[in-house]
Each structure stands twice: as structure tokens, then as C-alpha cells.
Design a protein around this motif. Structure first.
Motif, PDB file in Angstrom:
ATOM      1  N   SER A   1      -4.869   4.528  -4.619  1.00  0.00           N
ATOM      2  CA  SER A   1      -5.952   3.734  -4.039  1.00  0.00           C
ATOM      3  C   SER A   1      -5.760   2.222  -4.162  1.00  0.00           C
ATOM      4  CB  SER A   1      -7.294   4.129  -4.678  1.00  0.00           C
ATOM      5  OG  SER A   1      -7.263   3.881  -6.069  1.00  0.00           O
ATOM      6  N   ILE A   2      -4.740   1.779  -4.912  1.00  0.00           N
ATOM      7  CA  ILE A   2      -4.523   0.345  -5.129  1.00  0.00           C
ATOM      8  C   ILE A   2      -3.051   0.014  -4.927  1.00  0.00           C
ATOM      9  CG2 ILE A   2      -4.719  -1.562  -6.768  1.00  0.00           C
ATOM     10  CD1 ILE A   2      -6.737   0.209  -8.296  1.00  0.00           C
ATOM     11  N   LEU A   3      -2.794  -1.046  -4.187  1.00  0.00           N
ATOM     12  CA  LEU A   3      -1.431  -1.505  -3.940  1.00  0.00           C
ATOM     13  C   LEU A   3      -1.245  -2.901  -4.523  1.00  0.00           C
ATOM     14  CD1 LEU A   3       1.309  -1.197  -2.446  1.00  0.00           C
ATOM     15  CD2 LEU A   3       0.201  -2.279  -0.478  1.00  0.00           C
ATOM     16  N   PRO A   4      -0.345  -3.070  -5.504  1.00  0.00           N
ATOM     17  CA  PRO A   4      -0.043  -4.418  -5.993  1.00  0.00           C
ATOM     18  C   PRO A   4       0.685  -5.207  -4.903  1.00  0.00           C
ATOM     19  CG  PRO A   4       0.638  -2.755  -7.589  1.00  0.00           C
ATOM     20  CD  PRO A   4       0.307  -2.044  -6.309  1.00  0.00           C
ATOM     21  N   LEU A   5       0.280  -6.447  -4.672  1.00  0.00           N
ATOM     22  CA  LEU A   5       0.833  -7.248  -3.578  1.00  0.00           C
ATOM     23  C   LEU A   5       1.741  -8.386  -4.031  1.00  0.00           C
ATOM     24  CD1 LEU A   5      -2.360  -7.622  -1.365  1.00  0.00           C
ATOM     25  CD2 LEU A   5      -0.441  -6.061  -1.018  1.00  0.00           C
ATOM     26  N   GLY A   6       1.762  -8.696  -5.291  1.00  0.00           N
ATOM     27  CA  GLY A   6       2.532  -9.846  -5.762  1.00  0.00           C
ATOM     28  C   GLY A   6       1.603 -10.850  -6.422  1.00  0.00           C
ATOM     29  N   LYS A   7       2.187 -11.939  -6.855  1.00  0.00           N
ATOM     30  CA  LYS A   7       1.437 -12.932  -7.636  1.00  0.00           C
ATOM     31  C   LYS A   7       0.942 -14.090  -6.769  1.00  0.00           C
ATOM     32  CE  LYS A   7       2.511 -11.449 -11.934  1.00  0.00           C
ATOM     33  NZ  LYS A   7       1.945 -11.676 -13.220  1.00  0.00           N
ATOM     34  N   THR A   8      -0.164 -14.675  -7.215  1.00  0.00           N
ATOM     35  CA  THR A   8      -0.677 -15.898  -6.597  1.00  0.00           C
ATOM     36  C   THR A   8       0.084 -17.077  -7.210  1.00  0.00           C
ATOM     37  OG1 THR A   8      -2.345 -16.338  -8.300  1.00  0.00           O
ATOM     38  CG2 THR A   8      -3.004 -14.882  -6.476  1.00  0.00           C
ATOM     39  N   PRO A   9      -0.059 -18.287  -6.635  1.00  0.00           N
ATOM     40  CA  PRO A   9       0.575 -19.464  -7.256  1.00  0.00           C
ATOM     41  C   PRO A   9       0.087 -19.699  -8.693  1.00  0.00           C
ATOM     42  CG  PRO A   9      -0.083 -19.965  -5.013  1.00  0.00           C
ATOM     43  CD  PRO A   9      -0.648 -18.602  -5.345  1.00  0.00           C
TER      44      PRO A   9
ATOM     45  N   ASN B   1      -0.189 -17.366 -10.823  1.00  0.00           N
ATOM     46  CA  ASN B   1       0.401 -16.261 -11.578  1.00  0.00           C
ATOM     47  C   ASN B   1      -0.575 -15.117 -11.830  1.00  0.00           C
ATOM     48  OD1 ASN B   1       2.768 -15.169 -12.654  1.00  0.00           O
ATOM     49  ND2 ASN B   1       2.143 -15.644 -14.736  1.00  0.00           N
ATOM     50  N   GLN B   2      -1.521 -14.922 -10.921  1.00  0.00           N
ATOM     51  CA  GLN B   2      -2.445 -13.796 -11.010  1.00  0.00           C
ATOM     52  C   GLN B   2      -1.987 -12.717 -10.040  1.00  0.00           C
ATOM     53  OE1 GLN B   2      -5.832 -16.262 -10.007  1.00  0.00           O
ATOM     54  NE2 GLN B   2      -6.719 -15.866 -12.013  1.00  0.00           N
ATOM     55  N   GLN B   3      -2.000 -11.494 -10.499  1.00  0.00           N
ATOM     56  CA  GLN B   3      -1.554 -10.373  -9.661  1.00  0.00           C
ATOM     57  C   GLN B   3      -2.600 -10.095  -8.578  1.00  0.00           C
ATOM     58  OE1 GLN B   3       1.419  -8.550  -9.832  1.00  0.00           O
ATOM     59  NE2 GLN B   3       0.669  -7.716  -7.920  1.00  0.00           N
ATOM     60  N   ARG B   4      -2.136  -9.997  -7.328  1.00  0.00           N
ATOM     61  CA  ARG B   4      -3.017  -9.640  -6.216  1.00  0.00           C
ATOM     62  C   ARG B   4      -2.873  -8.141  -5.943  1.00  0.00           C
ATOM     63  NH1 ARG B   4      -2.015 -11.753  -1.098  1.00  0.00           N
ATOM     64  NH2 ARG B   4       0.145 -11.330  -1.556  1.00  0.00           N
ATOM     65  N   TYR B   5      -3.961  -7.554  -5.477  1.00  0.00           N
ATOM     66  CA  TYR B   5      -3.998  -6.137  -5.146  1.00  0.00           C
ATOM     67  C   TYR B   5      -4.681  -5.938  -3.807  1.00  0.00           C
ATOM     68  CZ  TYR B   5      -3.249  -5.682 -10.184  1.00  0.00           C
ATOM     69  OH  TYR B   5      -2.760  -5.793 -11.459  1.00  0.00           O
ATOM     70  N   GLN B   6      -4.470  -4.758  -3.237  1.00  0.00           N
ATOM     71  CA  GLN B   6      -5.184  -4.366  -2.022  1.00  0.00           C
ATOM     72  C   GLN B   6      -5.693  -2.948  -2.235  1.00  0.00           C
ATOM     73  OE1 GLN B   6      -2.890  -3.601   1.580  1.00  0.00           O
ATOM     74  NE2 GLN B   6      -4.455  -4.719   2.722  1.00  0.00           N
ATOM     75  N   LYS B   7      -6.964  -2.734  -1.881  1.00  0.00           N
ATOM     76  CA  LYS B   7      -7.505  -1.387  -1.942  1.00  0.00           C
ATOM     77  C   LYS B   7      -7.030  -0.627  -0.715  1.00  0.00           C
ATOM     78  CE  LYS B   7     -11.494   1.539  -2.339  1.00  0.00           C
ATOM     79  NZ  LYS B   7     -12.929   1.659  -2.437  1.00  0.00           N
ATOM     80  N   LEU B   8      -6.489   0.535  -0.934  1.00  0.00           N
ATOM     81  CA  LEU B   8      -5.980   1.363   0.175  1.00  0.00           C
ATOM     82  C   LEU B   8      -7.080   2.239   0.757  1.00  0.00           C
ATOM     83  CD1 LEU B   8      -2.619   2.465  -1.469  1.00  0.00           C
ATOM     84  CD2 LEU B   8      -2.994   0.635   0.162  1.00  0.00           C
TER      85      LEU B   8
END
Length: 83
Positions: free
Chosen positions: A66-74, A76-83
Motif C-alpha cells: 500500500s506504500i511506495l517509497p519515492l526517494g528523498k526530499t532536498p 533528506n526526508q523520505q517521500r512516499y506514495q499511497k498505492l
């Protein structure tokens, strides 16, 4: 549940997992977004960092359906997307 500076990491993790249910599919977020601003500010900095690590582990294991990690913000916070 009310969040205080003494709220345990386990409780914070449970709250973040429950809040995901309120997101729509396709929405992007960082862990901080799962808490109201004043609640996030009540969490000790060390626990915020630990919560980020615990949540990433959840997202890449049992939460990967249900969650996809997308990479870091400038910042250094991890971004996610709900699937």
C-alpha cells in the motif's frame, strides 16, 4: 489519541499507520504529514528520526502493498506514495 513529548515510538508508529488509511490512492506524503503540525512539534527530535526509520522499514516490508517509497526530499526526508 493525544500526542505528548512522552508518547512512545510504538504509539507514534501505530498512529502513522492508522493515518495512512485516510489518504487517497496516489497521494504523496512524508511521515511528518501524518501528524498535525503542533503534534509533530511535540515529538522529540530523536523520536522523529527513529520514527522515520521505523516507518521506512514498514513501507518496504509489510506495508509495501500500500506504500511506495519515492526517494528523498532536498531536506533528506523520505517521500512516499499511497498505492
Amino acid at each position: 489519541m493525544r500526542i505528548h513529548s512522552t508518547t512512545s515510538l510504538e504509539e507514534l508508529t501505530c498512529i502513522s499507520k492508522e493515518t495512512i488509511k485516510e489518504l487517497n490512492s496516489g497521494e504523496e506524503f512524508i511521515v511528518r504529514d501524518l501528524f498535525r503540525g503542533f503534534e509533530w512539534n511535540r515529538i522529540k527530535k530523536g523520536n522523529r528520526t527513529k520514527l522515520g526509520s521505523v516507518f521506512y522499514s514498514f513501507a518496504t516490508n509489510e506495508g509495501k502493498i500500500s506504500i511506495l517509497p519515492l526517494g528523498k526530499t532536498p531536506q533528506n526526508q523520505q517521500r512516499y506514495q499511497k498505492l
